[in-house]
Design a protein around this motif. Structure first.
Motif, PDB file in Angstrom:
ATOM      1  N   LEU A   1       0.711  -1.428  -0.098  1.00  0.00           N
ATOM      2  CA  LEU A   1       0.055  -0.028   0.109  1.00  0.00           C
ATOM      3  C   LEU A   1       0.944   1.126   0.027  1.00  0.00           C
ATOM      4  N   GLU A   2       2.087   1.174   0.714  1.00  0.00           N
ATOM      5  CA  GLU A   2       2.548   2.341   0.931  1.00  0.00           C
ATOM      6  C   GLU A   2       3.431   2.450  -0.326  1.00  0.00           C
ATOM      7  N   ARG A   3       3.958   1.587  -0.990  1.00  0.00           N
ATOM      8  CA  ARG A   3       4.705   1.858  -1.939  1.00  0.00           C
ATOM      9  C   ARG A   3       4.177   2.112  -3.340  1.00  0.00           C
ATOM     10  N   ASP A   4       3.070   1.368  -3.558  1.00  0.00           N
ATOM     11  CA  ASP A   4       2.158   1.558  -4.642  1.00  0.00           C
ATOM     12  C   ASP A   4       0.971   2.143  -5.049  1.00  0.00           C
ATOM     13  N   VAL A   5       0.057   2.241  -3.716  1.00  0.00           N
ATOM     14  CA  VAL A   5      -1.247   2.738  -3.623  1.00  0.00           C
ATOM     15  C   VAL A   5      -1.440   4.109  -3.188  1.00  0.00           C
ATOM     16  N   PHE A   6      -0.479   4.362  -1.889  1.00  0.00           N
ATOM     17  CA  PHE A   6      -0.621   5.603  -1.176  1.00  0.00           C
ATOM     18  C   PHE A   6      -0.161   6.911  -2.096  1.00  0.00           C
ATOM     19  N   PRO A   7       0.881   6.549  -2.800  1.00  0.00           N
ATOM     20  CA  PRO A   7       1.365   8.030  -3.546  1.00  0.00           C
ATOM     21  C   PRO A   7       0.427   8.149  -4.814  1.00  0.00           C
ATOM     22  N   ALA A   8      -0.298   7.280  -5.333  1.00  0.00           N
ATOM     23  CA  ALA A   8      -1.324   7.484  -6.378  1.00  0.00           C
ATOM     24  C   ALA A   8      -2.543   8.032  -5.790  1.00  0.00           C
ATOM     25  N   LEU A   9      -3.096   7.422  -4.766  1.00  0.00           N
ATOM     26  CA  LEU A   9      -4.386   7.586  -4.496  1.00  0.00           C
ATOM     27  C   LEU A   9      -4.836   7.881  -2.990  1.00  0.00           C
ATOM     28  N   GLY A  10      -3.555   7.931  -2.042  1.00  0.00           N
ATOM     29  CA  GLY A  10      -3.695   8.196  -0.569  1.00  0.00           C
ATOM     30  C   GLY A  10      -4.450   9.341  -0.205  1.00  0.00           C
TER      31      GLY A  10
ATOM     32  N   THR B   1     -19.209   4.727  -0.954  1.00  0.00           N
ATOM     33  CA  THR B   1     -20.389   4.506  -1.649  1.00  0.00           C
ATOM     34  C   THR B   1     -20.332   3.269  -2.755  1.00  0.00           C
ATOM     35  N   ALA B   2     -19.052   3.170  -3.100  1.00  0.00           N
ATOM     36  CA  ALA B   2     -18.891   2.397  -4.257  1.00  0.00           C
ATOM     37  C   ALA B   2     -17.349   1.711  -3.961  1.00  0.00           C
ATOM     38  N   ASP B   3     -17.275   0.458  -4.548  1.00  0.00           N
ATOM     39  CA  ASP B   3     -15.917  -0.108  -4.600  1.00  0.00           C
ATOM     40  C   ASP B   3     -15.517  -0.003  -6.040  1.00  0.00           C
ATOM     41  N   PRO B   4     -14.573   0.942  -6.196  1.00  0.00           N
ATOM     42  CA  PRO B   4     -14.107   1.350  -7.718  1.00  0.00           C
ATOM     43  C   PRO B   4     -13.111   0.225  -8.295  1.00  0.00           C
ATOM     44  N   ALA B   5     -12.649  -0.768  -7.397  1.00  0.00           N
ATOM     45  CA  ALA B   5     -11.959  -1.987  -7.897  1.00  0.00           C
ATOM     46  C   ALA B   5     -12.739  -3.303  -8.120  1.00  0.00           C
ATOM     47  N   ALA B   6     -14.112  -3.349  -7.816  1.00  0.00           N
ATOM     48  CA  ALA B   6     -14.899  -4.530  -7.837  1.00  0.00           C
ATOM     49  C   ALA B   6     -14.758  -5.060  -9.206  1.00  0.00           C
ATOM     50  N   ALA B   7     -14.956  -4.516 -10.281  1.00  0.00           N
ATOM     51  CA  ALA B   7     -15.087  -4.988 -11.575  1.00  0.00           C
ATOM     52  C   ALA B   7     -13.806  -5.286 -12.168  1.00  0.00           C
ATOM     53  N   MET B   8     -12.731  -4.878 -11.834  1.00  0.00           N
ATOM     54  CA  MET B   8     -11.438  -4.620 -12.191  1.00  0.00           C
ATOM     55  C   MET B   8     -10.857  -6.141 -12.117  1.00  0.00           C
ATOM     56  N   ARG B   9     -10.298  -6.553 -13.495  1.00  0.00           N
ATOM     57  CA  ARG B   9      -9.469  -7.955 -13.493  1.00  0.00           C
ATOM     58  C   ARG B   9      -8.283  -7.552 -14.135  1.00  0.00           C
ATOM     59  N   THR B  10      -6.976  -7.832 -13.888  1.00  0.00           N
ATOM     60  CA  THR B  10      -5.777  -7.424 -13.926  1.00  0.00           C
ATOM     61  C   THR B  10      -5.149  -8.809 -14.696  1.00  0.00           C
TER      62      THR B  10
ATOM     63  N   ILE C   1     -12.448   8.389  -5.720  1.00  0.00           N
ATOM     64  CA  ILE C   1     -11.994   7.311  -6.307  1.00  0.00           C
ATOM     65  C   ILE C   1     -12.603   6.559  -7.351  1.00  0.00           C
ATOM     66  N   THR C   2     -12.188   6.590  -8.581  1.00  0.00           N
ATOM     67  CA  THR C   2     -12.978   5.888  -9.642  1.00  0.00           C
ATOM     68  C   THR C   2     -12.387   4.815 -10.021  1.00  0.00           C
ATOM     69  N   ALA C   3     -13.028   3.910 -10.951  1.00  0.00           N
ATOM     70  CA  ALA C   3     -12.535   2.873 -11.333  1.00  0.00           C
ATOM     71  C   ALA C   3     -11.329   3.171 -12.474  1.00  0.00           C
ATOM     72  N   PRO C   4     -11.349   4.202 -13.190  1.00  0.00           N
ATOM     73  CA  PRO C   4     -10.353   4.665 -13.957  1.00  0.00           C
ATOM     74  C   PRO C   4      -9.159   4.938 -13.178  1.00  0.00           C
ATOM     75  N   ASP C   5      -9.243   5.452 -12.025  1.00  0.00           N
ATOM     76  CA  ASP C   5      -8.211   5.790 -11.113  1.00  0.00           C
ATOM     77  C   ASP C   5      -7.442   4.435 -10.588  1.00  0.00           C
ATOM     78  N   VAL C   6      -8.091   3.527 -10.350  1.00  0.00           N
ATOM     79  CA  VAL C   6      -7.825   2.107  -9.812  1.00  0.00           C
ATOM     80  C   VAL C   6      -7.020   1.577 -11.071  1.00  0.00           C
ATOM     81  N   LEU C   7      -7.831   1.494 -12.100  1.00  0.00           N
ATOM     82  CA  LEU C   7      -7.191   0.806 -13.317  1.00  0.00           C
ATOM     83  C   LEU C   7      -5.964   1.344 -14.015  1.00  0.00           C
ATOM     84  N   ALA C   8      -5.679   2.817 -13.823  1.00  0.00           N
ATOM     85  CA  ALA C   8      -4.436   3.395 -14.528  1.00  0.00           C
ATOM     86  C   ALA C   8      -3.454   2.948 -13.184  1.00  0.00           C
TER      87      ALA C   8
END
Length: 193
Positions: free
Chosen positions: A126-135, A184-193, A142-149
């Motif tokens: 989380l600290e290395r990859d997620v917090f710099p972008a979305l923290g 209100t929503a899970d922006p990563a729910a429909a995401m498949r990597t 936070i939107t699904a496109p944010d998570v996808l990027a």
């Protein structure tokens, strides 16, 4: 009715002054040169005073619009001062409900269920990859496109499995935010990597 010229020319005196605009709106001028828009109104049988903002940050036109909004609030049977305080509290709370704040709280809740090494790995990712972008982003924004990027950037460095785990962790944090009333929503729910 006041004019912009009158307001600009108004200078502080030894005693505080009030320049009336009408409809309960006036400009309060303190001896220390502060100019503050105020709205005087009655609610619940009592006279009340609502501070609208400082001049020149709040222009004459904006002060009149704020007064009109306060009057509409009164017509709806609500105290404008209470509504203003509730909005301020909500804005402060929402600003504090960033992804990082909620993720760290979620991590603290989950840590007791995990092995120490796994808990460390989760926080490191989380600290290395997620917090710099979305923290610093409020969870609700936070939107699904944010998570996808974010996931695509992790995948580009050849870390497909890490991207998959990050998606799961973002989803878990979003579900926790929803459960605690801060999402209100899970922006990563429909995401498949």
């Amino acid at each position: 009715m006041l004019t912009d010229v009158q307001i600009r020319k108004a200078k502080p005196a030894e005693k505080a002054q009030k320049l009336a605009d009408g409809g309960g709106l006036h400009l309060f001028i303190s001896p220390t040169d502060g100019k503050l828009w105020r709205y005087r109104y009655g609610f619940g049988g009592k006279e009340k005073l609502l501070s609208l903002g400082a001049y020149p940050d709040l222009t004459l036109a904006q002060a009149r619009a704020a007064r009109d909004e306060a009057k509409a609030t009164l017509r709806a049977g609500k105290d404008p001062a209470v509504v203003k305080r509730q909005r301020k509290i909500a804005a402060t709370r929402e600003a504090a409900d960033t992804f990082e704040v909620i993720a760290r709280e979620w991590h603290d809740v989950q840590r007791g269920r995990w092995a120490t090494k796994h808990a460390e790995d989760v926080m490191i990712s989380l600290e290395r990859d997620v917090f710099p972008a979305l923290g610093r982003t409020p969870m609700r924004d936070i939107t699904a496109p944010d998570v996808l990027a974010l996931l695509r950037s992790v995948e580009r460095r050849g870390a497909g499995e890490t991207a998959r785990r990050i998606r799961q962790r973002i989803s878990a944090v979003a579900c926790y935010a929803i459960a605690t009333g801060r999402g209100t929503a899970d922006p990563a729910a429909a995401m498949r990597t």
